[in-house]
Design a protein around this motif. Structure first.
Motif, short mmCIF file in Angstrom:
data_model
loop_
_atom_site.label_atom_id
_atom_site.label_comp_id
_atom_site.label_asym_id
_atom_site.label_seq_id
_atom_site.Cartn_x
_atom_site.Cartn_y
_atom_site.Cartn_z
N ALA A 56 0.82 -1.21 0.00
CA ALA A 56 0.00 0.00 0.00
C ALA A 56 0.85 1.26 0.00
O ALA A 56 0.43 2.30 -0.51
CB ALA A 56 -0.93 0.01 1.22
N LEU A 57 2.05 1.17 0.57
CA LEU A 57 2.95 2.33 0.60
C LEU A 57 4.03 2.26 -0.46
O LEU A 57 4.54 3.30 -0.90
CB LEU A 57 3.61 2.43 1.98
N ARG A 58 4.38 1.07 -0.89
CA ARG A 58 5.52 0.91 -1.79
C ARG A 58 5.34 1.66 -3.10
O ARG A 58 6.28 2.23 -3.66
CB ARG A 58 5.76 -0.58 -2.06
N PRO A 63 8.32 9.04 -2.36
CA PRO A 63 9.17 8.15 -1.56
C PRO A 63 10.17 8.91 -0.69
O PRO A 63 10.58 8.41 0.36
CB PRO A 63 9.89 7.30 -2.62
N ASP A 64 10.56 10.13 -1.11
CA ASP A 64 11.48 10.90 -0.27
C ASP A 64 10.83 11.31 1.04
O ASP A 64 11.48 11.34 2.10
CB ASP A 64 11.98 12.13 -1.03
N LEU A 65 9.52 11.60 1.00
CA LEU A 65 8.82 11.95 2.23
C LEU A 65 8.67 10.72 3.12
O LEU A 65 8.83 10.81 4.35
CB LEU A 65 7.45 12.55 1.91
N LEU A 66 8.39 9.58 2.52
CA LEU A 66 8.34 8.34 3.29
C LEU A 66 9.67 8.09 3.98
O LEU A 66 9.72 7.77 5.17
CB LEU A 66 8.01 7.17 2.36
N PRO A 119 -0.79 0.58 7.10
CA PRO A 119 -0.30 1.11 5.83
C PRO A 119 -1.41 1.64 4.93
O PRO A 119 -1.18 2.59 4.17
CB PRO A 119 0.41 -0.08 5.19
N ASP A 120 -2.59 1.05 4.99
CA ASP A 120 -3.68 1.55 4.14
C ASP A 120 -4.07 2.97 4.53
O ASP A 120 -4.29 3.83 3.66
CB ASP A 120 -4.90 0.62 4.25
N PHE A 121 -4.15 3.22 5.84
CA PHE A 121 -4.46 4.59 6.27
C PHE A 121 -3.32 5.53 5.92
O PHE A 121 -3.55 6.67 5.49
CB PHE A 121 -4.74 4.64 7.77
N ALA A 122 -2.08 5.09 6.11
CA ALA A 122 -0.94 5.93 5.78
C ALA A 122 -0.96 6.32 4.31
O ALA A 122 -0.72 7.48 3.95
CB ALA A 122 0.36 5.22 6.13
N ALA A 123 -1.25 5.35 3.44
CA ALA A 123 -1.31 5.65 2.01
C ALA A 123 -2.40 6.67 1.72
O ALA A 123 -2.22 7.58 0.90
CB ALA A 123 -1.55 4.36 1.23
N GLU A 124 -3.53 6.53 2.39
CA GLU A 124 -4.62 7.50 2.21
C GLU A 124 -4.19 8.89 2.67
O GLU A 124 -4.50 9.90 2.03
CB GLU A 124 -5.86 7.06 2.98
#
Length: 216
Positions: free
Chosen positions: A59-61, A66-69, A87-92
């Motif tokens: 979900a995040l990959r 990606p720099d912010l991650l 991860p689903d909430f983080a992606a949202e």
């Protein structure tokens, strides 16, 4: 010191009483609809970033920035753990309107304060805090919210958490026969119980490490 009386009334059937701060209460943060544009410095902990990438869910990959991650994962173990835990909430949180997501988190607190056990309510508060912390941090570090909107969002969540806790306690006392509420569906209305938010919370200026100073 400034104070804001948030949820209470002084007599059964009366309208909520607000202190002088409330009449000038800032509007809710106006979400910025543009993409995240902030540029972050290199991660503080490259090893932590590598571990995060190895454990990163799908979900995040494939998500944006990606720099912010990497910056969040390499600078804050707390935020890194939150992203891995949900991860689903983080992606949202990286792509959604942060104001709308925060509204949803706060609405969920109001719902869970009605008819849940103490254990379930405490768990819901912790889960909501985790989501709010991650959402606000992403909106902040990603440049979607300026400082004033970040502190306002943190204060809104603190207010909502306290109101939910007060409502739960009042309903629990009503159910146990320790008091009689005028309207159990709106427990703080007309209950005579007052909570004053002092200092930074009263001024809508809470930051990430602020204590919540109350007069009850």
């Amino acid at each position: 010191m400034t104070a804001r009386s948030c949820w209470t009334t002084t007599a059964p059937g009366s309208s909520p009483s607000w202190c002088f701060r409330c009449s000038a209460q800032p509007a809710k943060p106006a979400a910025m609809s543009g993409e995240i544009t902030a540029r972050l410095p290199p991660p503080l902990d490259d090893a932590a970033v590598r571990r995060f990438r190895d454990a990163m869910p799908d979900a995040l990959r494939d998500g944006p920035r990606p720099d912010l991650l990497d910056g969040l994962a390499g600078a804050s173990p707390y935020l890194r753990d939150l992203m891995l835990a949900d991860p689903d909430f983080a992606a949202e949180a990286f792509v959604a309107n942060p104001e709308s997501v925060l509204d949803r988190i706060i609405a969920g607190l109001r719902m869970v304060a009605d008819g849940t056990s103490q254990t379930d309510f405490m768990a819901a508060l912790r889960a909501a805090k985790a989501k709010a912390a991650l959402l606000i941090a992403i909106a902040d570090t990603g440049g979607r919210w300026p400082l004033a909107e970040v502190t306002a969002a943190l204060t809104r969540f603190a207010d909502a958490s306290l109101q939910a806790a007060v409502d739960w306690l009042l309903r629990e006392a009503h159910a146990a026969g320790r008091l009689v509420l005028a309207d159990p569906s709106m427990p703080s209305q007309g209950c005579g119980y007052t909570v004053l938010a002092m200092g930074k919370q009263g001024a809508f200026e809470l930051n990430y490490s602020s204590d919540v100073d109350l007069i009850v």
